[in-house]
Write a protein that holds these residues in place. Structure first.
Motif, PDB file in Angstrom:
ATOM      1  N   MET A   1       1.018  -1.292   0.097  1.00  0.00           N
ATOM      2  CA  MET A   1       0.258   0.036  -0.100  1.00  0.00           C
ATOM      3  C   MET A   1       0.646   1.574   0.584  1.00  0.00           C
ATOM      4  O   MET A   1       1.373   1.370   1.359  1.00  0.00           O
ATOM      5  CB  MET A   1      -0.849  -0.529   1.663  1.00  0.00           C
ATOM      6  CG  MET A   1      -1.603   1.173   1.434  1.00  0.00           C
ATOM      7  SD  MET A   1      -2.901   1.381   2.514  1.00  0.00           S
ATOM      8  CE  MET A   1      -1.851   1.041   4.105  1.00  0.00           C
ATOM      9  N   SER A   2       0.583   2.270  -0.972  1.00  0.00           N
ATOM     10  CA  SER A   2       1.626   3.204  -0.905  1.00  0.00           C
ATOM     11  C   SER A   2       0.082   4.430  -0.383  1.00  0.00           C
ATOM     12  O   SER A   2      -0.966   4.302  -0.603  1.00  0.00           O
ATOM     13  CB  SER A   2       1.933   3.302  -2.056  1.00  0.00           C
ATOM     14  OG  SER A   2       0.360   4.248  -3.095  1.00  0.00           O
ATOM     15  N   MET A   3       0.837   5.429   0.288  1.00  0.00           N
ATOM     16  CA  MET A   3       0.475   6.741   0.649  1.00  0.00           C
ATOM     17  C   MET A   3       1.519   7.689   0.678  1.00  0.00           C
ATOM     18  O   MET A   3       2.516   8.228   1.007  1.00  0.00           O
ATOM     19  CB  MET A   3       0.494   6.118   2.951  1.00  0.00           C
ATOM     20  CG  MET A   3      -0.034   7.924   3.429  1.00  0.00           C
ATOM     21  SD  MET A   3      -0.763   7.526   4.940  1.00  0.00           S
ATOM     22  CE  MET A   3      -1.698   5.470   4.589  1.00  0.00           C
TER      23      MET A   3
ATOM     24  N   SER B   1     -13.057   0.590  -1.969  1.00  0.00           N
ATOM     25  CA  SER B   1     -12.619   1.571  -3.306  1.00  0.00           C
ATOM     26  C   SER B   1     -12.761   0.463  -4.363  1.00  0.00           C
ATOM     27  O   SER B   1     -12.960   0.284  -5.107  1.00  0.00           O
ATOM     28  CB  SER B   1     -11.558   2.095  -3.708  1.00  0.00           C
ATOM     29  OG  SER B   1     -11.933   2.889  -4.503  1.00  0.00           O
ATOM     30  N   SER B   2     -12.166  -0.984  -4.415  1.00  0.00           N
ATOM     31  CA  SER B   2     -11.853  -1.714  -5.132  1.00  0.00           C
ATOM     32  C   SER B   2     -12.579  -2.447  -5.820  1.00  0.00           C
ATOM     33  O   SER B   2     -12.816  -2.826  -6.702  1.00  0.00           O
ATOM     34  CB  SER B   2     -10.201  -2.572  -5.070  1.00  0.00           C
ATOM     35  OG  SER B   2      -9.728  -2.131  -4.653  1.00  0.00           O
ATOM     36  N   GLU B   3     -13.457  -2.410  -4.615  1.00  0.00           N
ATOM     37  CA  GLU B   3     -14.843  -3.539  -4.822  1.00  0.00           C
ATOM     38  C   GLU B   3     -15.986  -2.499  -5.983  1.00  0.00           C
ATOM     39  O   GLU B   3     -16.377  -2.657  -6.552  1.00  0.00           O
ATOM     40  CB  GLU B   3     -15.473  -3.733  -3.840  1.00  0.00           C
ATOM     41  CG  GLU B   3     -14.950  -5.115  -3.066  1.00  0.00           C
ATOM     42  CD  GLU B   3     -15.228  -5.347  -2.149  1.00  0.00           C
ATOM     43  OE1 GLU B   3     -16.349  -4.472  -1.110  1.00  0.00           O
ATOM     44  OE2 GLU B   3     -14.962  -6.446  -1.419  1.00  0.00           O
ATOM     45  N   SER B   4     -15.905  -0.916  -5.143  1.00  0.00           N
ATOM     46  CA  SER B   4     -17.286  -0.299  -6.328  1.00  0.00           C
ATOM     47  C   SER B   4     -16.539   0.364  -6.954  1.00  0.00           C
ATOM     48  O   SER B   4     -17.132   1.228  -7.333  1.00  0.00           O
ATOM     49  CB  SER B   4     -17.765   0.954  -4.824  1.00  0.00           C
ATOM     50  OG  SER B   4     -16.493   1.868  -4.564  1.00  0.00           O
TER      51      SER B   4
ATOM     52  N   VAL C   1     -12.798   6.516  -2.062  1.00  0.00           N
ATOM     53  CA  VAL C   1     -13.618   6.619  -0.524  1.00  0.00           C
ATOM     54  C   VAL C   1     -13.005   7.524  -0.039  1.00  0.00           C
ATOM     55  O   VAL C   1     -11.501   7.471   0.420  1.00  0.00           O
ATOM     56  CB  VAL C   1     -13.606   5.309  -0.324  1.00  0.00           C
ATOM     57  CG1 VAL C   1     -14.565   5.266   1.631  1.00  0.00           C
ATOM     58  CG2 VAL C   1     -14.564   4.632  -1.392  1.00  0.00           C
ATOM     59  N   ALA C   2     -13.332   8.221   0.676  1.00  0.00           N
ATOM     60  CA  ALA C   2     -13.103   9.381   2.256  1.00  0.00           C
ATOM     61  C   ALA C   2     -12.943   9.024   3.051  1.00  0.00           C
ATOM     62  O   ALA C   2     -14.346   9.612   3.195  1.00  0.00           O
ATOM     63  CB  ALA C   2     -12.555  11.180   1.518  1.00  0.00           C
ATOM     64  N   VAL C   3     -12.255   9.399   4.275  1.00  0.00           N
ATOM     65  CA  VAL C   3     -12.554   8.875   5.895  1.00  0.00           C
ATOM     66  C   VAL C   3     -12.490  10.119   6.427  1.00  0.00           C
ATOM     67  O   VAL C   3     -10.841  10.825   5.954  1.00  0.00           O
ATOM     68  CB  VAL C   3     -12.205   7.535   6.440  1.00  0.00           C
ATOM     69  CG1 VAL C   3     -10.765   7.199   6.121  1.00  0.00           C
ATOM     70  CG2 VAL C   3     -12.593   7.437   7.769  1.00  0.00           C
ATOM     71  N   SER C   4     -13.313  10.702   7.285  1.00  0.00           N
ATOM     72  CA  SER C   4     -12.786  12.273   7.946  1.00  0.00           C
ATOM     73  C   SER C   4     -12.076  11.623   9.583  1.00  0.00           C
ATOM     74  O   SER C   4     -12.652  10.640   9.967  1.00  0.00           O
ATOM     75  CB  SER C   4     -14.236  13.014   8.119  1.00  0.00           C
ATOM     76  OG  SER C   4     -14.719  12.942   6.429  1.00  0.00           O
ATOM     77  N   GLY C   5     -11.144  12.164  10.202  1.00  0.00           N
ATOM     78  CA  GLY C   5     -10.644  11.916  10.841  1.00  0.00           C
ATOM     79  C   GLY C   5      -9.643  12.674  11.501  1.00  0.00           C
ATOM     80  O   GLY C   5      -9.720  13.908  10.536  1.00  0.00           O
TER      81      GLY C   5
ATOM     82  N   ALA D   1      -8.590   7.060  -0.689  1.00  0.00           N
ATOM     83  CA  ALA D   1      -8.831   5.383  -0.726  1.00  0.00           C
ATOM     84  C   ALA D   1      -8.909   6.014  -2.513  1.00  0.00           C
ATOM     85  O   ALA D   1     -10.184   5.917  -3.167  1.00  0.00           O
ATOM     86  CB  ALA D   1      -9.293   4.843   0.080  1.00  0.00           C
ATOM     87  N   SER D   2      -7.756   5.666  -3.710  1.00  0.00           N
ATOM     88  CA  SER D   2      -8.320   5.337  -4.667  1.00  0.00           C
ATOM     89  C   SER D   2      -7.487   4.134  -5.427  1.00  0.00           C
ATOM     90  O   SER D   2      -5.905   3.998  -6.225  1.00  0.00           O
ATOM     91  CB  SER D   2      -7.572   6.704  -5.582  1.00  0.00           C
ATOM     92  OG  SER D   2      -7.726   6.565  -6.592  1.00  0.00           O
ATOM     93  N   GLY D   3      -8.080   3.140  -5.045  1.00  0.00           N
ATOM     94  CA  GLY D   3      -7.785   1.826  -5.531  1.00  0.00           C
ATOM     95  C   GLY D   3      -6.940   1.697  -4.465  1.00  0.00           C
ATOM     96  O   GLY D   3      -6.817   1.642  -3.273  1.00  0.00           O
TER      97      GLY D   3
END
Length: 261
Positions: free
Chosen positions: A1-3, A164-167, A171-175, A181-183
């Motif tokens: 996983m790259s960040m 993200s991979s399935e849909s 997908v963005a999560v706040s915190g 996530a993009s793939g």
């Protein structure tokens, strides 16, 4: 996983915000009445042109003609599921990018959750929410408490990657740190202010902000990153003490960042 870390200092972020001011995109939203005013004001603060709600004919006409759409599923408090699904369907059919905010998904209402799942068939460009909502949408136990999260954003990273991979959506999560996530790629946006969690509709308004960035960005991931980075920067600049003045200060700082003060 790259960040990859993204911030207001990135030229891409500033460039996309400037493009919103230049183009004034028409952004159509279906959201709950608690969040509608703040969402509209956030869009106006950066130079976008909002319309919110499902007046007769709007779901079809605006769903097809807007530059982008956002759907906050808590709109089901006062809007029919037919109208909400119709907005998503029309946007999808017309190729209009749209944002899904699945408020309180997985918090115990199976009937509500089924409607949210129907919206996934309309291919949202971006799904954004809190950790519990997105973990549940990815098939995990999110443990949501009403509209509040039981987890931190870091707990959701692998789940938003799966979603993200399935849909096929970003997908963005706040915190405390926002993750997008993009793939297989994860973007991290730091900053913001804890008072965002204490102002009604602040999270919901972020969905509207992402929608505004979609028509001026090359990719949905770019739009989500630019919106989150702009929001974090504006929130971090607010110098007032209380939560009431913070909400006003957030709008002020967004307008300053956009050059509309």
């Amino acid at each position: 996983m790259s960040m990859i870390t993204v911030s207001w200092g990135d030229p891409m972020v500033r460039g996309r915000l400037a493009a919103i001011r230049q183009r004034a995109p028409f952004i159509y939203g279906v959201t709950n009445y608690v969040a509608a005013t703040l969402s509209a004001n956030v869009l106006l603060a950066i130079g976008a042109a909002p319309a919110i709600g499902t007046a007769p004919g709007w779901p079809g006409a605006f769903g097809r003609s807007a530059a982008a759409v956002w759907i906050n599923t808590a709109a089901l408090m006062s809007t029919s599921s037919h109208d909400i699904v119709h907005v998503a369907s029309c946007a999808h059919e017309a190729g209009v990018p749209w944002v899904l905010d699945p408020v309180a998904f997985g918090a115990g209402s199976a009937e509500y959750d089924r409607i949210v799942m129907r919206l996934l068939d309309c291919a949202p460009a971006v799904i954004r929410g809190n950790a519990s909502e997105l973990m549940a949408l990815a098939g995990a136990d999110g443990g949501g408490r009403g509209v509040e999260t039981a987890h931190g954003s870091h707990d959701a990273v692998r789940h938003i990657q799966t979603l993200s991979s399935e849909s096929g959506a970003v997908v963005a999560v706040s915190g405390a740190t926002d993750y997008i996530a993009s793939g297989a790629t994860i973007f991290a946006i730091k900053g913001g202010d804890v008072r965002l969690t204490r102002v009604t509709g602040a999270g919901c308004a972020l969905g509207a902000l992402i929608a505004a960035f979609l028509p001026v960005s090359d990719t949905a991931a770019e739009a989500a990153c630019a919106a989150h980075a702009t929001y974090a920067e504006a929130a971090g600049r607010v110098k007032t003490v209380g939560t009431g003045s913070f909400g006003v200060g957030l709008l002020d700082e967004l307008s300053v960042l956009a050059g509309l003060q």
